[in-house]
Design a protein around this motif. Structure first.
Motif: not given
Length: 375
Positions: A185-196
């Motif tokens: 269960l991971v926050s999409m705001r964590e450093p290292g998460v890039t959404v394109r």
């Protein structure tokens, strides 16, 4: 099987229908800006939640009402009949959390999931692991009290608007591929998460690719035991493919009526070929409805959804794609000149229905195993 409403269900349906008539956002289907549509969808989620229509079949201890799944089917049907915005998809993520999560995880994640405060996405498919999900390569390496995740996910629907992700990653590369996967269960705001965002043929950025570069996830946010990810994923997709798709039936009927009106406006209803295609579209929708009702009946009797959901998935894809193809036949060149651009976009949107949630080939393999056919 008797699919008629009980007196209690009929009372609920009437009350719900009146509520929807008063609360469906005006002009929601005319919104063209995708960001604005996402904000509307989030507000609609909150409105439904405050009225008590979200998670009705969930156990009360997890924020639900412990009602029969039939009530959610009625909600889907009535919302589709009145052309309401899409209903929030909280069931399959929620089932995964309250089935496999710790008490701390349930208390932390389930209330904001139900209320719409937190939006979720799934980090399952990858560039080299779409239909063959067990071949995923995203790696989660244990480092003290954290996992460090590196990899890439594809076809992450709604990823650009999600706050959290149910992520599958490989935690043990030395065991058979189905056994080395864990869920997080991971926050999409964590450093290292890039959404394109990925723009599809319809012109809409409905899905995304997500990159995970040294993303640190606390061990406390692993869902279930190490290596239990495949089992959790199968629970998730069983609910995703299951009778909740009955909501599609009402929207399908709504679209079919629109296609019939198009044919009438163009003087095509007198053509036997057009009438034959419209009749076939009606039959496809009715077959899917009866299939979903059968699965729903099993749910009501206490049976959890299983591989038979693959049958509904195949029927759904066939019905949707055939209907949109029929609309193209009726509209002809108007689809290409821009005179009926909305329908062209809907046609393109229908094409990946046979791919997402597991391709048609995968669904057929599941059905073959269910029937005991030779491999």
């Amino acid at each position: 099987m008797d699919y008629r409403d009980t007196p209690e269900e009929a009372e609920f349906r009437a009350s719900l229908r009146a509520w929807l008539a008063e609360n469906i956002p005006a002009g929601w289907d005319k919104i063209e800006d995708r960001d604005e549509a996402a904000r509307m969808q989030r507000a609609w989620h909150r409105t439904l939640y405050e009225a008590g229509y979200i998670g009705m079949s969930w156990p009360k201890e997890y924020g639900g009402r412990s009602l029969s799944p039939m009530y959610e089917a009625i909600l889907n049907e009535e919302a589709g009949n009145l052309n309401a915005p899409r209903l929030p998809s909280v069931g399959y993520i929620g089932r995964a959390v309250f089935t496999y999560g710790s008490e701390e995880q349930k208390k932390r994640f389930l209330p904001p999931l139900l209320s719409g405060e937190a939006q979720w996405c799934q980090g399952f498919s990858e560039p080299e692991a779409g239909s063959d999900l067990a071949s995923l390569r995203t790696l989660a390496r244990l480092d003290g009290d954290h996992y460090v995740v590196n990899g890439q996910k594809m076809w992450t629907s709604g990823g650009q608007y999600a706050d959290w992700c149910l992520l599958l990653a490989r935690t043990d590369p030395d065991v058979p591929k189905h056994k080395g996967i864990s869920a997080f269960l991971v926050s999409m705001r964590e450093p290292g998460v890039t959404v394109r965002p990925i723009v599809l043929a319809s012109g809409e950025a409905e899905t995304c690719e997500v990159f995970w570069d040294d993303v640190r996830i606390p061990v406390a946010q692993r869902l279930g035991a190490p290596g239990e990810g495949w089992r959790i994923a199968m629970t998730t997709v069983a609910y995703e493919r299951g009778p909740a798709d009955i909501g599609f039936i009402a929207s399908y009927r709504h679209t079919l009526r629109r296609v019939e009106r198009l044919a009438a406006e163009r003087g095509l209803l007198e053509r036997p070929e057009t009438r034959k295609k419209l009749a076939a579209a009606y039959v496809r929708g009715e077959v899917l409805r009866l299939n979903c009702m059968e699965q729903l009946s099993l749910r009501v009797s206490g049976r959890e959804p299983g591989p038979e959901g693959s049958v509904a998935k195949l029927l759904w894809a066939d019905a949707e794609q055939s209907l949109q193809h029929l609309a193209m036949d009726i509209l002809g060149a108007d689809c290409m000149t821009g005179a009926a651009g909305e329908w062209l976009g809907s046609y393109f949107t229908s094409r990946p229905v046979s791919v997402y949630g597991g391709s048609a080939q995968i669904q057929k393999n599941i059905i073959a195993r269910m029937l005991g056919l030779p491999r």
